[in-house]
Design a protein around this motif. Structure first.
Motif, mmCIF file in Angstrom:
data_model
loop_
_atom_site.group_PDB
_atom_site.id
_atom_site.type_symbol
_atom_site.label_atom_id
_atom_site.label_comp_id
_atom_site.label_asym_id
_atom_site.label_seq_id
_atom_site.Cartn_x
_atom_site.Cartn_y
_atom_site.Cartn_z
ATOM 1 N N SER A 101 0.819 -1.218 0.000
ATOM 2 C CA SER A 101 0.000 0.000 0.000
ATOM 3 C C SER A 101 0.851 1.267 0.000
ATOM 4 O O SER A 101 0.351 2.336 -0.315
ATOM 5 N N PHE A 102 2.100 1.159 0.378
ATOM 6 C CA PHE A 102 2.987 2.324 0.496
ATOM 7 C C PHE A 102 2.349 3.414 1.352
ATOM 8 O O PHE A 102 2.451 4.599 1.056
ATOM 9 N N GLU A 103 1.655 2.971 2.425
ATOM 10 C CA GLU A 103 1.007 3.863 3.395
ATOM 11 C C GLU A 103 -0.080 4.738 2.776
ATOM 12 O O GLU A 103 -0.427 5.777 3.315
ATOM 13 N N SER A 104 -0.648 4.314 1.653
ATOM 14 C CA SER A 104 -1.688 5.078 0.973
ATOM 15 C C SER A 104 -3.037 4.374 1.150
ATOM 16 O O SER A 104 -3.181 3.191 0.817
ATOM 17 N N TYR A 105 -4.028 5.099 1.633
ATOM 18 C CA TYR A 105 -5.370 4.554 1.790
ATOM 19 C C TYR A 105 -5.946 4.144 0.433
ATOM 20 O O TYR A 105 -6.509 3.052 0.299
ATOM 21 N N LEU A 127 -2.899 -2.131 8.012
ATOM 22 C CA LEU A 127 -3.538 -0.896 7.550
ATOM 23 C C LEU A 127 -2.510 0.197 7.314
ATOM 24 O O LEU A 127 -1.526 0.313 8.050
ATOM 25 N N SER A 128 -2.753 1.006 6.291
ATOM 26 C CA SER A 128 -1.864 2.139 6.024
ATOM 27 C C SER A 128 -2.070 3.202 7.102
ATOM 28 O O SER A 128 -3.104 3.223 7.777
ATOM 29 N N THR A 129 -1.111 4.081 7.249
ATOM 30 C CA THR A 129 -1.244 5.159 8.235
ATOM 31 C C THR A 129 -2.358 6.129 7.862
ATOM 32 O O THR A 129 -2.872 6.834 8.722
ATOM 33 N N GLU A 130 -2.762 6.152 6.595
ATOM 34 C CA GLU A 130 -3.843 7.033 6.145
ATOM 35 C C GLU A 130 -5.232 6.434 6.369
ATOM 36 O O GLU A 130 -6.238 7.118 6.174
ATOM 37 N N THR A 131 -5.308 5.152 6.758
ATOM 38 C CA THR A 131 -6.599 4.474 6.846
ATOM 39 C C THR A 131 -7.347 4.862 8.117
ATOM 40 O O THR A 131 -6.861 4.656 9.228
ATOM 41 N N HIS A 132 -8.535 5.436 7.907
ATOM 42 C CA HIS A 132 -9.424 5.776 9.022
ATOM 43 C C HIS A 132 -10.813 5.203 8.785
ATOM 44 O O HIS A 132 -11.624 5.145 9.697
ATOM 45 N N ASP A 133 -11.079 4.784 7.554
ATOM 46 C CA ASP A 133 -12.369 4.219 7.160
ATOM 47 C C ASP A 133 -12.143 2.756 6.789
ATOM 48 O O ASP A 133 -11.339 2.457 5.900
ATOM 49 N N LEU A 134 -12.830 1.864 7.471
ATOM 50 C CA LEU A 134 -12.653 0.431 7.226
ATOM 51 C C LEU A 134 -13.791 -0.174 6.411
ATOM 52 O O LEU A 134 -13.918 -1.392 6.335
#
Length: 161
Positions: A101-105, A127-134
């Motif tokens: 994912s390269f930390e991309s949502y 999960l990427s660091t940008e992920t807030h919506d699952l």
């Protein structure tokens, strides 16, 4: 030139029999004589025939593959985890499809969509660091896809005096 794997149609054509005869012979059906089975097996070996995993997955309703989404393969933590997952999966007859994912949502969502469209039997994800919506994962889980979440960083040592 495009590579085309040998099929049961190729075996049937080479032997002058029906595809259903070839299929039954390869499944060791009692309906096919031992002599015909032997001819089919020899021809299959000669043509380097391998069963089509996509066709098998449709028939068996499982792909024998696990999807793995990590942030970055080059990260030593993830490379060790990948090594362990692949080792165990291989021993159990599964293949692992790895995406990054390269930390991309957005990339994570695309990776998950790609893996689910390939019919993986389960998903392991960091999960990427940008992920807030699952929601992209919840939808799949609600449809029965097993999902395992990886903690993205190794535990820190605790030193006591």
């Amino acid at each position: 030139m495009k590579f085309e794997a040998a099929t049961i149609k190729d075996i049937a054509k080479a032997l002058g029999v029906s595809t259903s005869t070839v299929s039954r012979a390869l499944r060791d059906s009692h309906e096919i004589s031992p002599e015909t089975k032997q001819l089919v097996i020899e021809c299959a070996e000669r043509l380097n025939y391998k069963p089509n995993p996509i066709a098998l997955s449709l028939k068996e309703k499982r792909s024998r593959s696990i999807g793995l989404v990590v942030c970055e393969i080059a990260n030593n933590f993830f490379s060790q985890i990948i090594n362990g997952i692949e080792s165990i999966a291989y021993d159990k007859g599964y293949n692992v499809i790895i995406t990054q994912s390269f930390e991309s949502y957005e990339r994570e969502v695309l990776d998950v969509q790609f893996l689910s469209s390939r019919g993986v039997d389960g998903l392991i994800i960091s999960l990427s660091t940008e992920t807030h919506d699952l929601s992209h994962l919840k939808t799949l889980h609600d449809r029965g896809l097993p999902i395992v979440f990886l903690i993205a960083s190794p535990m820190k040592s605790i030193h006591t005096k």
